[in-house]
Scaffold this motif. Structure first.
Motif, PDB file in Angstrom:
ATOM      1  N   SER A 159       0.844  -1.193   0.000  1.00 48.31           N
ATOM      2  CA  SER A 159       0.000   0.000   0.000  1.00 48.31           C
ATOM      3  C   SER A 159       0.880   1.245   0.000  1.00 48.31           C
ATOM      4  CB  SER A 159      -0.912   0.021   1.232  1.00 48.31           C
ATOM      5  OG  SER A 159      -0.151   0.338   2.397  1.00 48.31           O
TER       6      SER A 159
ATOM      7  N   GLN B  39      -5.878  -5.268  -1.839  1.00 51.39           N
ATOM      8  CA  GLN B  39      -7.030  -4.384  -2.031  1.00 51.39           C
ATOM      9  C   GLN B  39      -8.242  -4.910  -1.275  1.00 51.39           C
ATOM     10  OE1 GLN B  39      -6.912  -1.396  -3.808  1.00 51.39           O
ATOM     11  NE2 GLN B  39      -8.878  -1.070  -2.813  1.00 51.39           N
ATOM     12  N   SER B  40      -8.478  -6.216  -1.357  1.00 48.06           N
ATOM     13  CA  SER B  40      -9.588  -6.821  -0.637  1.00 48.06           C
ATOM     14  C   SER B  40      -9.429  -6.658   0.865  1.00 48.06           C
ATOM     15  CB  SER B  40      -9.675  -8.310  -1.012  1.00 48.06           C
ATOM     16  OG  SER B  40     -10.653  -8.955  -0.247  1.00 48.06           O
TER      17      SER B  40
ATOM     18  N   GLU C 149     -10.148  -3.008   1.795  1.00 50.31           N
ATOM     19  CA  GLU C 149     -11.583  -2.702   1.728  1.00 50.31           C
ATOM     20  C   GLU C 149     -12.326  -3.330   2.904  1.00 50.31           C
ATOM     21  OE1 GLU C 149     -12.845  -4.023  -2.132  1.00 50.31           O
ATOM     22  OE2 GLU C 149     -11.754  -2.395  -3.151  1.00 50.31           O
ATOM     23  N   PHE C 150     -11.961  -4.547   3.244  1.00 49.16           N
ATOM     24  CA  PHE C 150     -12.615  -5.278   4.322  1.00 49.16           C
ATOM     25  C   PHE C 150     -12.339  -4.655   5.684  1.00 49.16           C
ATOM     26  CE2 PHE C 150     -12.973  -8.857   7.324  1.00 49.16           C
ATOM     27  CZ  PHE C 150     -14.235  -9.329   7.002  1.00 49.16           C
TER      28      PHE C 150
ATOM     29  N   GLN D  13     -11.580  -1.326   6.373  1.00 55.36           N
ATOM     30  CA  GLN D  13     -11.713   0.133   6.433  1.00 55.36           C
ATOM     31  C   GLN D  13     -12.818   0.521   7.370  1.00 55.36           C
ATOM     32  OE1 GLN D  13     -10.216   2.773   4.370  1.00 55.36           O
ATOM     33  NE2 GLN D  13      -8.585   1.359   3.910  1.00 55.36           N
TER      34      GLN D  13
END
Length: 137
Positions: free
Chosen positions: A19, A130-131, A134-135, A137
């Motif tokens: 990231s 990315q998953s 997103e999970f 956040q």
């Protein structure tokens, strides 16, 4: 803020994604030979501030661990011992290779480039990261 690093472990090659420092964007970083993974990580951690290591958790469709899990668990233990200051977590990696191939196809990458397994591994690591982001956040 520290970066998040994701690992798509393979017995031959391992895809790595990271990231940005603000933890907003996931990007593919590199694919390394698995036998060089821990040395590569030591070099990277010496240069970059990484707070979390996300390991793709290989599972079958019914949720039971796949064959690769027997390599992932000991890797996690070694990472936790070598870098106790970093959180080591698992994140479901089912379908990441399929999604990586689909992303390559949709982006217009040529047929020969799509056969590049190292590229697939790096994209898979990016999808895992990315998953995870997103999970969480």
């Amino acid at each position: 803020m520290s970066r998040i690093l994701a690992i798509d472990y393979g017995t031959k090659r391992t895809g790595i994604a990271v990231s940005d420092p603000l933890r907003l964007i996931a990007g593919g970083l590199v694919t390394v030979e698995t036998r060089q993974l821990e040395k590569w990580l030591a070099d990277y951690f010496a240069r970059e501030n990484v707070g979390t290591i996300v390991l793709g958790k290989p599972a079958r469709m019914d949720g039971t661990p796949s064959e690769t899990w027997r390599f992932i668990e000991p890797l996690a233990a070694r990472l936790r011992q070598a870098w106790p200051d970093k959180e080591v977590v698992f994140h479901d990696e089912r379908f990441t290779s399929v999604l990586a191939h689909r992303a390559m196809l949709e982006s217009g990458i040529g047929k020969m480039a799509r056969r590049d397994k190292a590229l697939v591994d790096k994209i898979s690591a990016t999808i895992i990261l990315q998953s995870y982001m997103e999970f969480n956040q």
